[in-house]
Design an enzyme around this catalytic site. Sequence first.
Site, mmCIF file in Angstrom:
data_model
loop_
_atom_site.group_PDB
_atom_site.id
_atom_site.type_symbol
_atom_site.label_atom_id
_atom_site.label_comp_id
_atom_site.label_asym_id
_atom_site.label_seq_id
_atom_site.Cartn_x
_atom_site.Cartn_y
_atom_site.Cartn_z
ATOM 1 N N ALA A 280 0.859 -1.159 0.078
ATOM 2 C CA ALA A 280 0.023 0.002 0.090
ATOM 3 C C ALA A 280 0.705 1.283 -0.015
ATOM 4 O O ALA A 280 0.585 2.127 -0.878
ATOM 5 C CB ALA A 280 -0.879 -0.151 1.183
ATOM 6 N N TYR A 281 1.927 1.260 0.776
ATOM 7 C CA TYR A 281 2.806 2.562 0.918
ATOM 8 C C TYR A 281 3.510 2.628 -0.515
ATOM 9 O O TYR A 281 3.525 3.888 -0.888
ATOM 10 C CB TYR A 281 3.881 2.186 1.798
ATOM 11 C CG TYR A 281 4.895 3.297 2.112
ATOM 12 C CD1 TYR A 281 4.434 4.515 2.127
ATOM 13 C CD2 TYR A 281 6.206 3.069 1.905
ATOM 14 C CE1 TYR A 281 5.416 5.617 2.135
ATOM 15 C CE2 TYR A 281 7.204 4.026 2.039
ATOM 16 C CZ TYR A 281 6.734 5.386 2.315
ATOM 17 O OH TYR A 281 7.717 6.201 2.393
ATOM 18 N N GLY A 282 3.924 1.338 -1.199
ATOM 19 C CA GLY A 282 4.457 1.491 -2.275
ATOM 20 C C GLY A 282 3.704 2.111 -3.463
ATOM 21 O O GLY A 282 4.063 2.864 -4.166
#
Length: 216
Positions: A145-147
Amino acid sequence: MAARPARIASEHTVKLAARASRAHGWSSDSSLIITGRDEDRGKEVAVETGGRFIRADLAAPEEVRRLAAEAGEVDVLVNNAGYWELGPTAETTGAAFDAMSAVNFRAPFFLAAAMAPSMAAHGRGAIVNVSTTMVAARGAAGMAAYGASKAALEALTRAWAAEFGPAGVRVNAVALGPSRTEITQSMGDLLDTLAAASPLGRASTRATPTGSPALP
């Protein structure tokens, strides 16, 4: 409208603004607007740089709109706020996903939407987006999700360069590798594992050998 050319540094680690101000040698003809959630730290940096602090939580859409309205016209926008919650995809909550999306690319999108048109109208300006090399381009387990949120920011960078570049607005992304900061201390050995796969082979510290500031 700002009375003179303004730079707005949108960040949660507002101490970096002081270093950026000194590194770029911004003159008295320019003003620096600093934003973040920590009012005490923000005001401290404002005093040190001669800038102006506007408190805002970039996870909240209404605060992004208020920030843009209070800042007025600017000639440089730095989108370096960031938020992450790491973990397996199946364990990522909707709240965590929404928070990363809100801070990492929704806020930059609407700040640019409010500020870039006036830059284009004046035929000058710059937008700098701070991304993350390891997760946006390469992918890493536990960082889906962060990526994705940082990859979205890089997609915005390319799209804005195509949209606003012909009018004289420079749009770039700065993608930095794993760095040791107060925030990344909680990552423990994971930071070293990620850093080992980077060209440098180790995590950078807050001050790199060249004296430039390092970001997570």
